[in-house]
Design a protein around this motif. Sequence first.
Motif, PDB file in Angstrom:
ATOM      1  N   TYR A 154     -10.585   3.668   5.436  1.00  0.00           N
ATOM      2  CA  TYR A 154     -10.624   3.190   6.824  1.00  0.00           C
ATOM      3  C   TYR A 154      -9.347   2.422   7.168  1.00  0.00           C
ATOM      4  N   LEU A 155      -8.905   1.544   6.275  1.00  0.00           N
ATOM      5  CA  LEU A 155      -7.692   0.765   6.532  1.00  0.00           C
ATOM      6  C   LEU A 155      -6.457   1.651   6.584  1.00  0.00           C
ATOM      7  N   GLN A 156      -6.413   2.674   5.756  1.00  0.00           N
ATOM      8  CA  GLN A 156      -5.295   3.614   5.812  1.00  0.00           C
ATOM      9  C   GLN A 156      -5.295   4.400   7.121  1.00  0.00           C
ATOM     10  N   ALA A 157      -6.474   4.864   7.530  1.00  0.00           N
ATOM     11  CA  ALA A 157      -6.565   5.755   8.681  1.00  0.00           C
ATOM     12  C   ALA A 157      -6.443   5.041  10.012  1.00  0.00           C
ATOM     13  N   THR A 158      -6.886   3.790  10.086  1.00  0.00           N
ATOM     14  CA  THR A 158      -6.966   3.131  11.390  1.00  0.00           C
ATOM     15  C   THR A 158      -6.132   1.869  11.523  1.00  0.00           C
ATOM     16  N   GLU A 159      -5.742   1.231  10.411  1.00  0.00           N
ATOM     17  CA  GLU A 159      -5.089  -0.075  10.512  1.00  0.00           C
ATOM     18  C   GLU A 159      -3.711  -0.109   9.864  1.00  0.00           C
ATOM     19  N   TRP A 160      -3.087   1.035   9.685  1.00  0.00           N
ATOM     20  CA  TRP A 160      -1.696   1.110   9.236  1.00  0.00           C
ATOM     21  C   TRP A 160      -1.475   0.541   7.833  1.00  0.00           C
ATOM     22  N   ALA A 161      -2.505   0.455   7.022  1.00  0.00           N
ATOM     23  CA  ALA A 161      -2.345  -0.056   5.658  1.00  0.00           C
ATOM     24  C   ALA A 161      -1.796   1.040   4.766  1.00  0.00           C
ATOM     25  N   THR A 162      -0.709   0.749   4.060  1.00  0.00           N
ATOM     26  CA  THR A 162      -0.100   1.763   3.202  1.00  0.00           C
ATOM     27  C   THR A 162       0.084   1.315   1.761  1.00  0.00           C
ATOM     28  N   CYS A 163      -0.162   0.044   1.458  1.00  0.00           N
ATOM     29  CA  CYS A 163      -0.012  -0.409   0.082  1.00  0.00           C
ATOM     30  C   CYS A 163      -0.958  -1.560  -0.189  1.00  0.00           C
ATOM     31  N   ALA A 164      -1.014  -1.979  -1.443  1.00  0.00           N
ATOM     32  CA  ALA A 164      -1.970  -3.000  -1.847  1.00  0.00           C
ATOM     33  C   ALA A 164      -1.742  -4.324  -1.124  1.00  0.00           C
ATOM     34  N   ASP A 165      -0.491  -4.714  -0.917  1.00  0.00           N
ATOM     35  CA  ASP A 165      -0.239  -5.986  -0.224  1.00  0.00           C
ATOM     36  C   ASP A 165      -0.803  -5.980   1.188  1.00  0.00           C
ATOM     37  N   ASP A 166      -0.704  -4.847   1.867  1.00  0.00           N
ATOM     38  CA  ASP A 166      -1.284  -4.755   3.210  1.00  0.00           C
ATOM     39  C   ASP A 166      -2.768  -5.093   3.179  1.00  0.00           C
ATOM     40  N   VAL A 167      -3.458  -4.550   2.181  1.00  0.00           N
ATOM     41  CA  VAL A 167      -4.904  -4.724   2.078  1.00  0.00           C
ATOM     42  C   VAL A 167      -5.267  -6.111   1.570  1.00  0.00           C
TER      43      VAL A 167
END
Length: 528
Positions: A474-487
């Motif tokens: 969900y975070l990858q698809a909708t919130e521009w998260a691309t790596c562990a630090d983003d999350v």
Amino acid sequence: MTASDTSPHCDVLIVGGGINGAGIARDLAGRGWRVVLAEQDDLASHTSSSSTKLIHGGLRYLEYHEFSLVRKALQEREVLLKSAPHIMWPLRFVMPHDPSMRPAWLIRLGLFLYDHLARREVLPGSRGVDLRTHPTGAPLKAGYTRGFVYSDGWVDDARLVVLNALDAQTQGARILTRTRCTAAVRSAEGWHATLQGSDGRVHTVRARALVNAAGPWAESFLRQQAQSARGEALATRSLRLVKGSHIVVPRCFEHDHAYIFQNPDKRIIFAIPYEGEFTLIGTTDQELHGDPRGARIDADEIAYLCEQASRYFTRPVTPADVVWSYSGVRPLLDDASGDPSAVTRDYLLESNTDAAPLLSVWGGKITTFRKLAEDAATEVGRMLGDTRQPWTEGRTLPGGDFSDWIGPARRPDTDFERLVLQVQQRHPWLPAPLARRLARAYGSRIAELLHGVRDLAGLGAEIAPGLHEAELHYLQATEWATCADDVLWRRSKLGLHYTPAQRQQVHDWMAATLPTTDPTTMKASPCN
């Protein structure tokens, strides 16, 4: 997009994906403008995820006679609290009285002004307390017998930026993360900008107007990337970069109030309940010279924060207690003041219509971002010859409308508790701590995350405690998260609760499942 295009790709190009850039993109897009936002790193990856995380008027600014700024911020507190009650909530602050710092009458006068400079509907007013009997006096040294309690608010600052970007995208804006504006050339017809993703791909954007919301890089952007058609730099002002550092230590107290401590140097620090198990202490004010990317807390700052907190707490706070720290860089307008703490936190919007419209955002604080964005969008419309009506006051941010879950809104704080109860009732298979965390992060958008999921196994593998594949997708698809630090550090603060090995598991999963880069959205560019 190619360089051969001659018609504008958008009305407004915004450079900078912090709170100001995201807020302006949301407001402009909601007024019907075609908007592109370019952020060189992740959303909120610098100043906007490194604040003290308060929605506040700025009590100490009254001493600098910043009455207009304080009033504007106080007016925004409850507007913001109502707009996203899952990531913002009321917080009570305790100020222990130290007669050697400020007299009691001066504090009472300041709190009276703080209570009455703007209308309050949700937040209770200030009052005096006897720290010998009040629960907030228990962690303090015996010499502090008298205190004052007042209200402000708390915000998950990084998620606030993401919610603004999501709303901007819903309104039609294009959000390009990990996309650096390497050049922006101005002519009478518009702006010709070159954008480069972290994968090296380059494309161009033609825009009718440009908004410089680059935060700590706002001045350098005008000196190095933005140019007139004749190659002249466009900078007219100087920024003063002030580093504010924070430390996180194991929980210093059990109650839910925060503290504001007065220091002998006339500054203040906060000690705030943080992530359940911790206390957040900050901030410092230190001049920064050089690249804002290099901002890190130093040993002197850690010692200062520990020393000042230990002046009040019975149990000393030591550098060995620090489990995490972060530093943000405040881009303040240089007013030649000798004291960084005295530099105004108010914002200035600078318009330039010598050729294609240019709006530069100088300064600002997270509490006033919505008003700043509203003023900026109005000014951009004026420069484009088509002023359109403001719309964000009274509107919720994504996930902030709980009505499908709980019916009409009542109070932001109690509404959230009602939401948690409904989430648990509709999804009884969700462990209570996970239900609360997901409700905090996503508000009513939790319905999207849990759509079609009927049991815990439906969330997929548990990559780290309480973090499942479904949420990561969900975070990858909708919130521009691309790596562990983003999350782990921006979309959440789970990194604070995980061991290095658990954080590595999230890193490995993200690296293994990164989708193919989409050159149109640039969403899937890897971390820098």
